[in-house]
Design an enzyme around this catalytic site. Structure first.
Site, PDB file in Angstrom:
ATOM      1  CG  ASN A 171      -8.196   6.802   7.979  1.00 22.65           C
ATOM      2  OD1 ASN A 171      -8.819   7.462   8.801  1.00 22.65           O
ATOM      3  ND2 ASN A 171      -7.143   6.052   8.323  1.00 22.65           N
ATOM      4  CB  ILE A 218       3.664   8.370   2.842  1.00 18.69           C
ATOM      5  CG1 ILE A 218       2.898   8.664   1.562  1.00 18.69           C
ATOM      6  CG2 ILE A 218       4.394   9.629   3.310  1.00 18.69           C
ATOM      7  CD1 ILE A 218       1.837   9.739   1.709  1.00 18.69           C
ATOM      8  N   GLY A 219       4.971   6.268   4.843  1.00 14.16           N
ATOM      9  CA  GLY A 219       5.686   6.047   6.101  1.00 14.16           C
ATOM     10  C   GLY A 219       7.014   5.349   5.915  1.00 14.16           C
ATOM     11  NE  ARG A 263       0.986   0.804  -1.921  1.00 12.91           N
ATOM     12  CZ  ARG A 263       0.275  -0.271  -1.647  1.00 12.91           C
ATOM     13  NH1 ARG A 263       0.555  -1.407  -2.258  1.00 12.91           N
ATOM     14  NH2 ARG A 263      -0.703  -0.246  -0.771  1.00 12.91           N
ATOM     15  CB  ALA A 280     -11.710   9.201  10.383  1.00  9.13           C
ATOM     16  CB  CYS A 316      -4.047  -3.406   3.103  1.00  7.72           C
ATOM     17  SG  CYS A 316      -3.791  -1.648   3.372  1.00  7.72           S
TER      18      CYS A 316
END
Length: 481
Positions: free
Chosen positions: A179, A68-69, A99, A181, A235
């Site tokens: 993630n 997304i970044g 991707r 957190a 990853c």
């Protein structure tokens, strides 16, 4: 008052709404768009000079520069945003290249935020970079005349760097994390700082985006309970585990790689053809960039050769992991052939006695838990990690996998063994070695010796012992408790 896309003073524009037509008369004078970069003229016409000025001058924080970044950075740059900071602790892995389009094979091992920010900066319209003359000079800061895409290779949960006062310096925060957190952390920072947050995420082909703004009273990220995460980024599993569950998933993939019907079904498998293609593509890119003197290649992506003094990083693209060939040889000794129709079935090698098997197991485990880890450390993959991984002792692996070892009895075969016993690294190595020997013995005595083990089954004794030992070793390496 100056129009950002004009060198002439900005005229006062009155905006009047026509109820019959339902349109707003907000057409700027012609001179305001004449010197505006073509790519920004649509924004200028649609939003007006005031909002475009805000776009050019505001500070944006992007957290995460992965799938997304990369998309967000591209859109921010092409929309004229000039002051962007990027936080990401991850480094580029081969699995990202299909991707995350800002990265190339010669970037493998480099920090994502550094490579992504450099690539995005080259996409900013030329007139926004020192009027298109001489590129962008970030060392000479004179206000809003320069475009700045600043990377921070670190953990957004680090309160000494990324805290409420830091967040308050931005007009908007964009979340592109993978993630829960870290998402909770950014959500709470933005709420405390009263800075709007745009939260985005994907799961397979599904995606969602949410605007979180304390002043508007919108629902925040933690207002709804989140389901327990069951799928993890490749990853993370392959390179940067931080939780016990990451190590368990990795161990199950290793089981699949060593014993499964098709080794290529494991996420740890690396195909020689794809790796060769990566190497060829990297070489072609470097040859083309060399002819251009390392400048923008003119196709819009502005890729440059990775001449950063890190030879290991530059050569990492398309390089096979150190364990792949050894695991293939180990499968052959175990009498396992991939379950494909066009391959001949084979029986275990006559040389596959326990000594030869233990020797190959020793080489494979050393590659997995020593050589590959040292290789990743040498590529600076863990430069900013809270804990740098520590390879398993070569003595532990050698002692527990050879025939002449004083005590190579696996923990589960010892008298008085309890399921609550804590295994040491040497215990884990002994257990994995015993699993290899047991699988080979079963294969040589069965009616179909080339038959691989079934998929992982928690009720299968060998599978559970192997995965438990491998996961524990992985946790020892990465200091995960």
């Amino acid at each position: 008052n100056m129009d950002p896309c004009s060198s002439q003073p900005q005229s006062t524009i009155t905006s009047s709404f026509h109820p019959r037509s339902g349109s707003r008369n907000n057409t700027p004078p012609t001179h305001m768009t004449e010197s505006c970069p073509p790519i920004l003229r649509g924004i200028h016409a649609a939003l007006g000079p005031s909002l475009l000025t805000s776009i050019l001058n505001c500070r944006i924080l992007l957290v995460g520069s992965g799938g997304i970044g990369c998309e967000l950075l591209k859109n921010l740059a092409l929309s004229g945003f000039r002051n962007v900071e990027i936080i990401d602790l991850d480094t580029i892995d081969v699995s990202n290249l299909n991707r995350q389009f800002l990265f190339r094979s010669h970037h493998v091992g480099m920090p994502k935020c550094v490579v992504a920010s450099e690539a995005a900066l080259r996409m900013v319209p030329p007139s926004m970079k020192n009027d298109g003359e001489g590129g962008n000079d970030n060392d000479n800061d004179d206000g809003n005349d320069k475009a700045k895409y600043t990377p921070h290779h670190g953990n957004v949960c680090d309160n000494s760097k990324f805290n409420v006062p830091y967040i308050q310096t931005f007009a908007l925060v964009l979340n592109a994390l993978d993630n829960v957190a870290a998402r909770r952390r950014v959500n709470r920072l933005c709420l405390a700082a009263s800075v709007p947050l745009v939260e985005a995420g994907t799961a397979g082909y599904l995606g969602q985006v949410t605007v979180i703004d304390r002043s508007s009273g919108t629902e925040c990220y933690e207002c709804q309970a989140k389901p327990t995460q069951k799928v993890y980024p490749i990853c993370t599993i392959r390179s940067t585990p931080s939780q016990p569950v990451h190590c368990i998933v990795w161990a199950k993939e290793l089981y699949k790689l060593c014993f499964g019907p098709r080794a290529e079904d494991s996420m740890l498998f690396e195909d020689e053809e794809s790796l060769r293609a990566d190497r060829d593509a990297a070489e072609k890119e470097k040859e083309g960039e060399g002819e251009e003197g390392g400048k923008d290649d003119g196709d819009g992506n502005g890729e440059k050769s990775a001449e950063n003094g890190n030879g290991a990083t530059e050569e990492a693209g398309g390089e096979k992991s150190t364990y792949m060939d050894l695991v293939g040889e180990l499968r052959s000794l175990l009498g396992i052939t991939d379950a494909t129709p066009d391959r001949d079935k084979s029986t275990p090698s006559s040389e596959a006695d326990e000594g030869a098997l233990r020797s190959k197991a020793q080489e494979s485990l050393a590659a997995l838990f020593i050589t590959e880890i040292n290789k990743q450390i040498g590529m600076d993959r863990y430069k900013t990690a809270e804990k740098v991984p520590v390879p398993i002792s070569s003595e532990d692996i050698a002692t527990c996998t050879t025939d002449d070892a004083n005590d190579k009895t696996p923990p589960t075969a010892r008298e008085g063994y309890s399921a609550n016993d804590v295994w040491s690294p040497s215990d884990c190595v002994s257990e994995m070695a015993s699993c290899f020997v047991e699988v080979a013995a079963n294969a040589s005595s069965s009616d179909n010796p080339s038959q691989p083990l079934p998929e992982f089954d928690k009720d299968d004794d060998v599978a559970m012992r192997f995965v438990t030992a491998a996961a524990n070793l992985r946790q020892y390496v990465f200091g995960i408790e």
